[in-house]
Design an enzyme around this catalytic site. Sequence first.
Site, PDB file in Angstrom:
ATOM      1  N   MET A  32     -15.827  -6.716 -12.935  1.00  0.00           N
ATOM      2  CA  MET A  32     -14.710  -7.674 -12.997  1.00  0.00           C
ATOM      3  C   MET A  32     -14.797  -8.648 -11.818  1.00  0.00           C
ATOM      4  O   MET A  32     -13.809  -9.308 -11.480  1.00  0.00           O
ATOM      5  CB  MET A  32     -13.377  -6.939 -12.989  1.00  0.00           C
ATOM      6  N   HIS A  36     -18.745  -6.351  -4.175  1.00  0.00           N
ATOM      7  CA  HIS A  36     -18.988  -5.760  -2.856  1.00  0.00           C
ATOM      8  C   HIS A  36     -20.256  -4.906  -2.958  1.00  0.00           C
ATOM      9  O   HIS A  36     -20.909  -4.865  -4.012  1.00  0.00           O
ATOM     10  CB  HIS A  36     -17.776  -4.947  -2.402  1.00  0.00           C
ATOM     11  N   HIS A  39     -20.835  -2.735  -6.091  1.00  0.00           N
ATOM     12  CA  HIS A  39     -21.367  -3.422  -7.274  1.00  0.00           C
ATOM     13  C   HIS A  39     -22.857  -3.732  -7.082  1.00  0.00           C
ATOM     14  O   HIS A  39     -23.661  -3.606  -8.014  1.00  0.00           O
ATOM     15  CB  HIS A  39     -20.638  -4.751  -7.501  1.00  0.00           C
ATOM     16  N   GLU A 150     -20.145   5.771 -10.426  1.00  0.00           N
ATOM     17  CA  GLU A 150     -19.512   7.092 -10.489  1.00  0.00           C
ATOM     18  C   GLU A 150     -18.139   7.089  -9.811  1.00  0.00           C
ATOM     19  O   GLU A 150     -17.404   8.056  -9.910  1.00  0.00           O
ATOM     20  CB  GLU A 150     -20.433   8.139  -9.847  1.00  0.00           C
ATOM     21  N   ASP A 152     -15.717   5.366 -10.747  1.00  0.00           N
ATOM     22  CA  ASP A 152     -14.836   5.431 -11.916  1.00  0.00           C
ATOM     23  C   ASP A 152     -15.411   6.476 -12.875  1.00  0.00           C
ATOM     24  O   ASP A 152     -15.898   6.146 -13.959  1.00  0.00           O
ATOM     25  CB  ASP A 152     -14.757   4.043 -12.562  1.00  0.00           C
ATOM     26  N   SER A 188     -12.691  -3.365  -5.005  1.00  0.00           N
ATOM     27  CA  SER A 188     -12.164  -4.735  -4.894  1.00  0.00           C
ATOM     28  C   SER A 188     -10.712  -4.699  -4.440  1.00  0.00           C
ATOM     29  O   SER A 188     -10.215  -5.629  -3.818  1.00  0.00           O
ATOM     30  CB  SER A 188     -12.249  -5.446  -6.241  1.00  0.00           C
ATOM     31  N   ARG A 189     -10.016  -3.618  -4.767  1.00  0.00           N
ATOM     32  CA  ARG A 189      -8.584  -3.536  -4.434  1.00  0.00           C
ATOM     33  C   ARG A 189      -8.349  -3.150  -2.974  1.00  0.00           C
ATOM     34  O   ARG A 189      -7.225  -3.256  -2.499  1.00  0.00           O
ATOM     35  CB  ARG A 189      -7.884  -2.562  -5.372  1.00  0.00           C
TER      36      ARG A 189
HETATM   37  P1  AMP Z   1     -15.039  -3.194 -11.333  1.00  0.00           P
HETATM   38  O1  AMP Z   1     -15.458  -4.575 -10.987  1.00  0.00           O
HETATM   39  O2  AMP Z   1     -14.083  -2.595 -10.365  1.00  0.00           O
HETATM   40  O3  AMP Z   1     -14.624  -3.064 -12.770  1.00  0.00           O
HETATM   41  O4  AMP Z   1     -16.343  -2.302 -11.199  1.00  0.00           O
HETATM   42  C1  AMP Z   1     -17.517  -2.634 -11.889  1.00  0.00           C
HETATM   43  C2  AMP Z   1     -18.486  -1.493 -11.794  1.00  0.00           C
HETATM   44  O5  AMP Z   1     -18.786  -1.249 -10.422  1.00  0.00           O
HETATM   45  C3  AMP Z   1     -17.918  -0.180 -12.357  1.00  0.00           C
HETATM   46  O6  AMP Z   1     -18.954   0.485 -13.063  1.00  0.00           O
HETATM   47  C4  AMP Z   1     -17.519   0.573 -11.115  1.00  0.00           C
HETATM   48  O7  AMP Z   1     -17.541   1.969 -11.280  1.00  0.00           O
HETATM   49  C5  AMP Z   1     -18.613   0.121 -10.137  1.00  0.00           C
HETATM   50  N1  AMP Z   1     -18.174   0.315  -8.754  1.00  0.00           N
HETATM   51  C6  AMP Z   1     -17.083  -0.226  -8.154  1.00  0.00           C
HETATM   52  N2  AMP Z   1     -16.979   0.214  -6.888  1.00  0.00           N
HETATM   53  C7  AMP Z   1     -18.024   1.060  -6.687  1.00  0.00           C
HETATM   54  C8  AMP Z   1     -18.465   1.850  -5.583  1.00  0.00           C
HETATM   55  N3  AMP Z   1     -17.796   1.874  -4.426  1.00  0.00           N
HETATM   56  N4  AMP Z   1     -19.579   2.591  -5.728  1.00  0.00           N
HETATM   57  C9  AMP Z   1     -20.262   2.582  -6.908  1.00  0.00           C
HETATM   58  N5  AMP Z   1     -19.895   1.861  -7.978  1.00  0.00           N
HETATM   59  C10 AMP Z   1     -18.793   1.115  -7.877  1.00  0.00           C
END
Ligand code: AMP
Length: 282
Positions: A32, A36, A39, A150, A152, A188-189
């Site tokens: 999304m 960071h 990602h 992992e 999520d 991101s939060r």
């Molecule tokens: P999001 O943008 O938050 O929807 O995350 C996109 C992808 O990045 C999802 O598969 C998340 O599980 C992964 N992700 C986000 N933060 C981390 C993290 N700290 N370590 C590993 N994967 C992450």
Amino acid sequence: MPIQTFRTVQEMRAQVAAWKADGLKVGLVPTMGSLHAGHLALVKAALKKTDCVITTIFINPTQFGTGEDLDSYPRTEIEDSAKVASVGGQAMFIPTASEMYPTGFSTRVTVDGLTEVLCGAARAGHFDGVAQVVTKLLNQAHADVAFFGEKDWQQLAVIKRLARDLDIATEICGVPIVRDDYGLALSSRNRYLNEEEIAIARKLNVVLKKTAYDIAAGGFASEVCAGAVNALLEAGFQKIDYVECRHSETLELVECVNDTPCRIFGAAHIGRARLIDNSLVS
Ligand code: AMP
């Protein structure tokens, strides 16, 4: 070569077809945005396993509930593309909402069972939105492998299940959690948090790790998890959605671990953020 940006499914599919015709393997990293190092770890993992990696950015409205942070979710497309380019990613897919959900869109994707617990219980409809958008992205890209974090874990379990159940040919690959120096899972939060709140947030992983350790040492999961909820409240979290010991794949509650593959899952509120994390019970 500069990074390519696709705005339409048609453009992305044409490039994927060309890569595949050249014998190249294609990786997909759905996000999304507001990228960071967590990602970027997905992009790097994808580059190890495939030749050409498409990172997608779509802030999917259907996975946000009322009162959640859809409108304020950080949008940093230019910086995100530069970050992906800096680690070697070849392309971005950044569709508009109308490209993803044209007028008359009326199909839902629901994964039963797995989505009714943990974050599914606290965020009604969230996983229907996730399942819907990920099914679409997998069908749009026809990548060989798609990568999910992992962090999520429940989302990863849901996506593996839907890919299996719906015979989606793309392989689903999990990537380990990237943390800061204090063990806080990058998210991101986290940018919603001030310094004091960050200090509290950094206790989530410590408490979950201790919970996993105590359960592996023979503690009854329900008792140890109840203790963990108290420890998090004492640490300064405002509200705890859950701390639970569950089977890694089926996400069923586990009371005595023995040889069952399981993890401790936690979700807690601090400041404007709702943080999640999980820890292996070994
Ligand atoms: P999001 O943008 O938050 O929807 O995350 C996109 C992808 O990045 C999802 O598969 C998340 O599980 C992964 N992700 C986000 N933060 C981390 C993290 N700290 N370590 C590993 N994967 C992450």
